[in-house]
Write a protein that holds these residues in place. Structure first.
Motif, PDB file in Angstrom:
ATOM      1  N   CYS A 127      -4.006   4.140   5.171  1.00 47.59           N
ATOM      2  CA  CYS A 127      -2.720   3.573   5.590  1.00 47.59           C
ATOM      3  C   CYS A 127      -2.339   4.087   6.981  1.00 47.59           C
ATOM      4  O   CYS A 127      -1.874   3.319   7.827  1.00 47.59           O
ATOM      5  N   CYS A 184      -6.474   0.909   1.283  1.00 44.89           N
ATOM      6  CA  CYS A 184      -5.714   1.926   0.532  1.00 44.89           C
ATOM      7  C   CYS A 184      -6.109   1.839  -0.933  1.00 44.89           C
ATOM      8  O   CYS A 184      -6.251   0.750  -1.488  1.00 44.89           O
ATOM      9  N   SER A 238       0.859  -1.192   0.000  1.00 48.28           N
ATOM     10  CA  SER A 238       0.000   0.000   0.000  1.00 48.28           C
ATOM     11  C   SER A 238       0.891   1.236   0.000  1.00 48.28           C
ATOM     12  O   SER A 238       2.110   1.132   0.157  1.00 48.28           O
ATOM     13  N   CYS A 239       0.272   2.416  -0.158  1.00 47.23           N
ATOM     14  CA  CYS A 239       1.086   3.624  -0.379  1.00 47.23           C
ATOM     15  C   CYS A 239       1.801   4.079   0.882  1.00 47.23           C
ATOM     16  O   CYS A 239       2.837   4.720   0.824  1.00 47.23           O
ATOM     17  N   GLY A 240       1.226   3.766   2.060  1.00 44.21           N
ATOM     18  CA  GLY A 240       1.882   4.147   3.312  1.00 44.21           C
ATOM     19  C   GLY A 240       1.669   5.591   3.710  1.00 44.21           C
ATOM     20  O   GLY A 240       2.159   6.031   4.758  1.00 44.21           O
ATOM     21  N   GLN A 241       0.963   6.358   2.892  1.00 39.52           N
ATOM     22  CA  GLN A 241       0.821   7.777   3.213  1.00 39.52           C
ATOM     23  C   GLN A 241      -0.557   8.354   2.900  1.00 39.52           C
ATOM     24  O   GLN A 241      -0.685   9.532   2.598  1.00 39.52           O
ATOM     25  N   CYS A 242      -1.588   7.511   2.967  1.00 41.32           N
ATOM     26  CA  CYS A 242      -2.959   8.016   2.831  1.00 41.32           C
ATOM     27  C   CYS A 242      -3.673   7.824   4.172  1.00 41.32           C
ATOM     28  O   CYS A 242      -3.152   7.187   5.084  1.00 41.32           O
TER      29      CYS A 242
END
Ligand SMILES: [Zn+2]
Length: 342
Positions: free
Chosen positions: A99, A107, A92-96
């Protein structure tokens, strides 16, 4: 590098053991020499083709991976060459917002190894540093490859979604599957009573060895009737399923008042008929569950490292025999995870 890829969707014969380019890592990525990977039912869906997922072809599936780090990107800090690692299957993006909340699988850019990026049916795989987790305890590569996807799935289903409580009764469908075999053990960790369902007595014996208190052979017994008998007509607090259509009626009928049905798959079909009057009258809850967060994987890995939850391995095949391994899964001739060794 050697890999097993498919250039078109189809039956087992589209799987080709062949050379593929070695992955090139970006600055925040890690190259892992795969020592073991595990099959998941997802691999079969992807090989046959899923309308909503457009794969790049040729494609390498495989979501469960353990191995050794052989190269790290220039900004990688935590992971180093030679580390024994497993990969968290969900990317996953890790920054939404999702997340940040630990809801990785919600995500919008969520994917898995072997879905929109190449997976573990190969000698090497690249991974974001964020997905690289040290192998806990003294687990072997085989044991480490057998646990990630099914452990995070079963933990998310039972602990996060269904909120299983000590003393509750839980019905584990397909107890011989990877997720079923882990679910039995997680339910016992929290002192729930486990009723395990499978199609052969040999599988049910293994389910008992993992801690199942009661077992039901669905080929010889009615699941709903047996559940009623074992629970004095009350039904179970939680049903966890990924079989779908073929067992839906039995699952719904087995629920107690206030019971929760949690599903993570539909291997037998996805259409079900629901009696809304019984749903509200008995105050039941239906829950969907899909994978889980990295934080949840780390939580369940503590118990796996301590061997309080153990990897259940059915068999291992050389990578070149991936088609035979997938056939074994298609035939449901398994208890626990099937591994591949490059
Ligand atoms: Zn995200």
């Amino acid at each position: 590098m050697k890999s097993v890829r498919f250039h078109e969707h189809g039956n087992l014969d589209v799987l080709k053991y062949e050379d593929a380019p070695e992955p090139k890592i970006a600055a925040n990525e890690v190259l892992v020499k795969v020592r073991a990977s595990a099959l998941n039912h997802l691999d079969l869906w992807l090989r046959r083709g899923v309308a909503s997922w457009k794969l790049f072809l040729p494609h390498i599936v495989g979501s469960d991976i353990a191995g050794e780090v052989v190269e790290v990107g220039s900004v990688v800090k935590r992971v180093k060459d030679g580390d024994r690692v497993l990969l968290s299957p969900g990317i996953s993006c890790g920054q939404c917002e999702q997340c940040f909340k630990g809801l990785d699988s919600a995500c919008r850019s969520y994917t898995l190894f072997g879905v929109l990026v190449d997976g573990g049916y190969a000698e090497y795989v690249k991974s974001p540093e964020m997905n690289v987790i040290p192998i806990p305890g003294d687990l072997s590569f085989d044991e480490a490859a057998a646990v990630p996807l099914v452990s995070v799935t079963a933990w998310h289903m039972l602990m996060t979604r269904a909120q299983l409580r000590p003393g509750e009764d839980v019905l584990v469908m397909a107890a011989g599957s990877g997720v079923g075999s882990v679910a039995i053990q997680i339910a016992k960790l929290v002192s729930a009573r486990v009723i395990a369902v499978a199609g052969t007595d040999a599988k049910l014996e293994k389910a008992r060895a993992l801690g199942a208190d009661e077992v039901i052979n669905h080929r010889q017994q009615s699941i709903a009737k047996e559940v009623k008998r074992v629970t004095d007509g009350r039904g179970v607090d939680v049903v966890m399923d990924h079989v779908g259509a073929a067992v839906w009626d039995d699952c719904f009928e087995s629920l107690a008042t206030y019971g929760r049905f949690v599903t993570c798959g539909t291997t037998s079909g996805e259409e079900a008929k629901l009696n809304l009057r019984v749903l509200y009258g008995r105050q039941r809850t239906l829950q969907g569950s899909f994978m889980g967060g990295k934080g949840e994987l780390v939580e369940v890995l503590k118990f796996i490292g301590q061997r309080r939850v153990r990897a259940v391995i059915d068999s291992a095949f050389p990578l070149r025999e991936a088609a035979m391994a997938q056939k074994k899964m298609e035939d449901r001739d398994l208890f626990g995870k099937i591994l591949l060794h490059p």
